[in-house]
Scaffold this motif. Structure first.
Motif, short mmCIF file in Angstrom:
data_model
loop_
_atom_site.label_atom_id
_atom_site.label_comp_id
_atom_site.label_asym_id
_atom_site.label_seq_id
_atom_site.Cartn_x
_atom_site.Cartn_y
_atom_site.Cartn_z
N ARG A 54 17.31 -46.28 149.50
CA ARG A 54 17.35 -45.50 148.26
C ARG A 54 18.64 -44.70 148.18
N GLN A 55 19.04 -44.09 149.31
CA GLN A 55 20.29 -43.34 149.34
C GLN A 55 21.48 -44.26 149.07
N ARG A 56 21.45 -45.46 149.61
CA ARG A 56 22.53 -46.43 149.37
C ARG A 56 22.57 -46.78 147.89
N LEU A 57 21.41 -47.01 147.27
CA LEU A 57 21.35 -47.32 145.85
C LEU A 57 21.92 -46.17 145.02
N LEU A 58 21.56 -44.94 145.36
CA LEU A 58 22.09 -43.78 144.65
C LEU A 58 23.61 -43.69 144.78
N GLN A 59 24.11 -44.01 145.97
CA GLN A 59 25.56 -43.99 146.18
C GLN A 59 26.25 -45.08 145.37
N VAL A 60 25.67 -46.27 145.35
CA VAL A 60 26.26 -47.37 144.57
C VAL A 60 26.28 -47.00 143.09
N LEU A 61 25.18 -46.41 142.58
CA LEU A 61 25.14 -45.99 141.18
C LEU A 61 26.23 -44.95 140.89
N VAL A 66 31.54 -43.60 138.48
CA VAL A 66 32.90 -43.06 138.61
C VAL A 66 33.94 -44.06 138.10
N ARG A 67 33.71 -45.33 138.38
CA ARG A 67 34.68 -46.37 137.99
C ARG A 67 34.49 -46.87 136.56
N GLU A 68 33.37 -46.53 135.93
CA GLU A 68 33.07 -47.05 134.59
C GLU A 68 33.97 -46.42 133.54
N GLN A 69 34.59 -47.26 132.72
CA GLN A 69 35.49 -46.79 131.66
C GLN A 69 34.75 -46.45 130.37
N ASP A 70 33.64 -47.12 130.11
CA ASP A 70 32.86 -46.91 128.89
C ASP A 70 31.97 -45.67 129.08
N PRO A 71 32.19 -44.62 128.30
CA PRO A 71 31.42 -43.38 128.47
C PRO A 71 29.90 -43.58 128.31
N ALA A 72 29.48 -44.45 127.41
CA ALA A 72 28.05 -44.67 127.22
C ALA A 72 27.42 -45.34 128.44
N ARG A 73 28.10 -46.32 128.99
CA ARG A 73 27.56 -46.98 130.20
C ARG A 73 27.64 -46.05 131.40
N ARG A 74 28.68 -45.23 131.47
CA ARG A 74 28.78 -44.25 132.56
C ARG A 74 27.58 -43.31 132.53
#
Length: 92
Positions: A54-61, A66-74
């Motif tokens: 779960r912690q790994r999943l939270l970190q991946v999310l 952080v890398r997402e350029q689209d504000p809505a998807r971020r």
């Protein structure tokens, strides 16, 4: 050691996107009861992960957000753990 397999972020992003689609699609696209059941099932499975996963999943999310350029998807990536009950409060 944390596995840095690129498949993990790709699949995580897909899960978030599918959950968003199920939540936002119209009744003519997917039966609302079926959509809710599927979303509840996905949430339940994710909540059953061992703590370290779960912690790994939270970190991946968080990394994806952080890398997402689209504000809505971020915003979607940032709010996902709160929406499925992995964290108690949505951190702004």
């Amino acid at each position: 050691m944390i596995n840095r397999d690129p498949l993990v972020p790709a699949l995580t992003g897909l899960v978030v996107d599918v959950m968003w689609w199920l939540d936002s699609c119209g009744d003519e696209e997917v039966d609302p009861d079926s959509a809710v059941k599927m979303m509840e099932n996905v949430g339940w499975v994710l909540l059953q992960l061992p703590s370290d996963q779960r912690q790994r999943l939270l970190q991946v999310l968080a990394d994806l957000a952080v890398r997402e350029q689209d504000p809505a998807r971020r915003e979607l990536l940032e709010s996902f753990p709160f929406a499925i009950g992995m964290v108690e409060e949505h951190e702004d």
